[in-house]
Scaffold this motif. Structure first.
Motif, PDB file in Angstrom:
ATOM      1  N   ALA A 451       0.676  -1.139  -0.344  1.00  0.00           N
ATOM      2  CA  ALA A 451       0.253   0.169  -0.108  1.00  0.00           C
ATOM      3  C   ALA A 451       0.394   1.120   0.051  1.00  0.00           C
ATOM      4  CB  ALA A 451      -1.201  -0.400   1.324  1.00  0.00           C
ATOM      5  N   MET A 455       0.851   3.482  -3.123  1.00  0.00           N
ATOM      6  CA  MET A 455      -0.079   5.368  -3.030  1.00  0.00           C
ATOM      7  C   MET A 455       0.936   5.927  -2.582  1.00  0.00           C
ATOM      8  SD  MET A 455      -3.505   3.819  -3.263  1.00  0.00           S
ATOM      9  CE  MET A 455      -3.913   5.644  -2.962  1.00  0.00           C
ATOM     10  N   ASP A 466      -5.696   7.368   5.466  1.00  0.00           N
ATOM     11  CA  ASP A 466      -6.503   7.248   4.087  1.00  0.00           C
ATOM     12  C   ASP A 466      -6.078   6.714   3.403  1.00  0.00           C
ATOM     13  OD1 ASP A 466      -5.771  10.302   4.595  1.00  0.00           O
ATOM     14  OD2 ASP A 466      -7.031  10.425   2.234  1.00  0.00           O
ATOM     15  N   LEU A 467      -4.741   7.818   2.750  1.00  0.00           N
ATOM     16  CA  LEU A 467      -4.384   7.028   1.644  1.00  0.00           C
ATOM     17  C   LEU A 467      -4.410   5.152   1.925  1.00  0.00           C
ATOM     18  CD1 LEU A 467      -2.762   9.736   0.026  1.00  0.00           C
ATOM     19  CD2 LEU A 467      -4.905   9.452  -0.486  1.00  0.00           C
ATOM     20  N   ASP A 469      -5.620   3.958   3.770  1.00  0.00           N
ATOM     21  CA  ASP A 469      -7.082   2.128   3.729  1.00  0.00           C
ATOM     22  C   ASP A 469      -6.372   1.018   3.444  1.00  0.00           C
ATOM     23  OD1 ASP A 469      -9.122   1.087   3.878  1.00  0.00           O
ATOM     24  OD2 ASP A 469     -10.258   3.444   4.629  1.00  0.00           O
ATOM     25  N   GLN A 472      -8.803   0.887  -0.023  1.00  0.00           N
ATOM     26  CA  GLN A 472      -7.796   1.176  -1.668  1.00  0.00           C
ATOM     27  C   GLN A 472      -8.511   0.256  -2.725  1.00  0.00           C
ATOM     28  OE1 GLN A 472      -8.087   4.052  -1.876  1.00  0.00           O
ATOM     29  NE2 GLN A 472      -7.437   5.231  -0.416  1.00  0.00           N
ATOM     30  N   GLY A 551     -14.328   4.061  -4.078  1.00  0.00           N
ATOM     31  CA  GLY A 551     -12.958   4.361  -2.708  1.00  0.00           C
ATOM     32  C   GLY A 551     -13.819   3.697  -1.326  1.00  0.00           C
ATOM     33  N   PRO A 552     -12.254   3.914  -0.618  1.00  0.00           N
ATOM     34  CA  PRO A 552     -11.982   3.006  -0.150  1.00  0.00           C
ATOM     35  C   PRO A 552     -13.242   2.530   1.019  1.00  0.00           C
ATOM     36  CG  PRO A 552     -10.698   4.659   1.063  1.00  0.00           C
ATOM     37  CD  PRO A 552     -10.972   4.465  -0.461  1.00  0.00           C
TER      38      PRO A 552
END
Length: 572
Positions: A451, A455, A466-467, A469, A472, A551-552
């Protein structure tokens, strides 16, 4: 008549799934020590010509204390404590402090300036190097306390089950926790895959990070910490407390199920545990008398290396590996070869001055500079396999190309190891998973690093959580591509990152074709429960829904909507 206290809810990022209620205990901040403090020994000021030796001795004292704590710990905790001890023992820190003293600065100012220069350097480097800033600050504050004769900062003595709250929590602070009295850990800083979160997961403690305002809570304030829903409720009412008690009782009931990992319709999946030392393996095996896990899906061998000034000899490695294999009594043990560099520096191998070590010489790439490290480790693993009659599954971290996978496989097989695989944590490896799997017997996906690299986000940068998560869709695409390659070639594809410990995500991973999940021992019951209450077809539908999301949040909500209604209260 006194009006009732209204609950106040603080949001954060949850790690784990449990909820607890208890009083707050704030971690001590470093004592304010003036920079011109006179250093005293036996009531007498230390002579100027002895100040340098006094400061250097303080660094050694802190390093020795951290090393001792590492030796008393295990797994991730031992790993990060050992790494922090290495920081305190770094000759570059001591040399910088001596220069500051020689330039006329008093001892406390010299220590702060020396460590501050490294903090600035690591912060500027960003990435995984920035993770070490918390540890550097911890070393600085501990050395200053020793020099000034003050108590070390950290967790106060606990006398009742409490919620430990801190601005941030260094590994050394975590090691000081009396686990008999720790209900949960809450911090204002940190990230969901940072040191505090990883250690909390290993210890089975619910944890919240990125909780703004947590350090303003007074000691003794009763709070409800809900890791699953990422909230901290101040002064919860009786109904909320009763709900937590019922939920806890239901979660404990899950532990009664000791069947092998499988879906409701019997499609199998290995449920495994993560370990860092042979002692971890022995504890996991002892706690798993009913053989409710299939073995270990991640043996982090770097723990043996991180607190050493020189590479451990083959004999020492063989002893550790033999004990770990023996503890599981022939069950599967997936051994990750040395994963060091970046945030896990080695005194004898890490390259100095790397501008961006997270993208540099780490993991398998250390072999480019120090090939003997890999030769010795494979030799020791082969000897352990022969001694126990158990063939370990051996995998290399930070593999990026099929050529690297082929090279590692050839070396491991030449050493006498029959089951060879690699980690998929670089997006390039996920995109070329089929070609990589053609060279090896299995792969294991490290979702934390995957991740981070996918990301372009430091996995310890809390304000970008949040990125990172786990839901994603872009990261799930990479996991799906790897799983498809495994299915096509008929080869195992496991997951050993934090995603494996999430029961909802476990359903998605099973639906994608993942064949094993490795996690902390405490996470196994909920994951087993989720899988055993959903069919393979349901898991596949959940996987498709998550991949189709924009989105997540949408991905997770789509999976929750497909849950068996009888499981929603426990899993959602």
């Amino acid at each position: 008549m006194t009006a009732p206290v209204s609950p106040r809810v603080l949001a954060g990022v949850g790690v784990g799934r449990r909820a607890v209620v208890g009083p707050v205990v704030q971690v001590r901040e470093p004592v304010e020590v003036p920079e011109d403090t006179v250093v005293v020994r036996d009531g007498v000021p230390v002579p100027e010509e002895e100040l340098a030796d006094t400061v250097l001795a303080a660094f050694r004292t802190v390093s020795a204390d951290l090393s001792a704590r590492a030796a008393r710990s295990s797994g991730s905790l031992a790993e990060v404590l050992g790494a922090t001890a290495q920081i305190a023992a770094d000759p570059a820190l001591a040399a910088r402090a001596k220069r500051e003293l020689a330039g006329g600065k008093p001892p406390v100012a010299a220590v702060r300036s020396a460590v501050g220069a490294f903090i600035d350097m690591f912060t500027a480097a960003g990435g995984l190097m920035a993770e070490r800033v918390t540890d550097l600050a911890s070393v600085r504050d501990r050395v200053v306390a020793v020099v000034a004769g003050q108590p070390a900062p950290g967790v106060p003595d606990l006398h009742e089950p409490s919620v430990v709250v801190a601005r941030d929590l260094a590994p050394a602070d975590t090691a000081a926790l009396d686990l008999r009295y720790v209900l949960a850990i809450v911090t204002e800083l940190g990230g969901p895959t940072g040191h505090t979160a990883i250690i909390a997961g290993q210890l089975g403690l619910p944890c919240l990070v990125q909780v703004t305002g947590a350090t303003s809570l007074e000691d003794g304030t009763r709070v409800l910490v809900d890791a699953r829903h990422s909230t901290l409720e101040v002064s919860p009412d009786d109904a909320a407390v009763e709900a937590v008690a019922k939920r806890t009782e239901a979660e404990r009931a899950l532990e009664e199920d000791t069947a092998p990992g499988a879906t409701k319709d019997g499609d199998p999946i290995d449920l495994l545990v993560n370990i860092g030392t042979a002692a971890d393996a022995e504890r996991a095996a002892a706690a798993d008398d009913a053989r409710t896990v299939a073995g270990s899906g991640l043996f982090r061998t770097e723990v043996l290396f991180l607190d050493a000034q020189t590479a451990p000899p083959v004999a020492a490695q063989q002893k550790e590996y033999t004990a770990a294999l023996a503890a599981f009594g022939g069950r599967k043990v997936v051994v990750r070869t040395l994963d060091a560099g970046a945030d896990k520096p080695l005194a004898f191998a890490t390259l100095p001055g790397e501008e961006n070590p997270a993208l540099g010489v780490r993991g398998y790439r250390i072999g480019r500079i120090h090939p003997q490290l890999m030769v010795d480790q494979l030799t020791a693993l082969a000897a352990a396999a022969e001694a126990t009659g158990t063939q370990p599954w051996v995998m290399a971290p930070m593999i990026a190309t099929p050529a690297e996978a082929a090279e590692f496989a050839a070396d491991a097989r030449a050493a006498g190891l029959a089951k060879v695989g690699v980690m998929v944590e670089v997006p390039a490896a996920a995109l070329r998973a089929k070609e990589i799997l053609e060279q090896v017997d299995f792969v294991s996906i490290g979702t934390n690093d995957l991740a981070q690299y996918a990301m372009a986000t430091d996995r310890l940068k809390g304000d970008l959580a949040d990125l990172l998560d786990r839901w994603q869709p872009a990261v799930l695409d990479l996991v799906a591509a790897t799983a498809r390659a495994g299915t096509e070639l008929g080869k195992p594809v496991g997951v050993c990152g934090e995603s494996a410990a999430d029961p909802l995500m476990a359903l998605v991973l099973k639906g994608l074709g993942i064949t094993s999940l490795s996690m902390s021992l405490g996470a196994v019951p909920a994951v087993r429960f989720a899988l055993r209450h959903h069919t393979l077809e349901q898991c596949q539908a959940m996987a498709a829904a998550a991949l189709a999301a924009t989105g997540p949040t949408q991905a997770r909500d789509a999976v929750v909507a497909l849950l068996d209604p009888t499981t929603r209260d426990l899993l959602a």
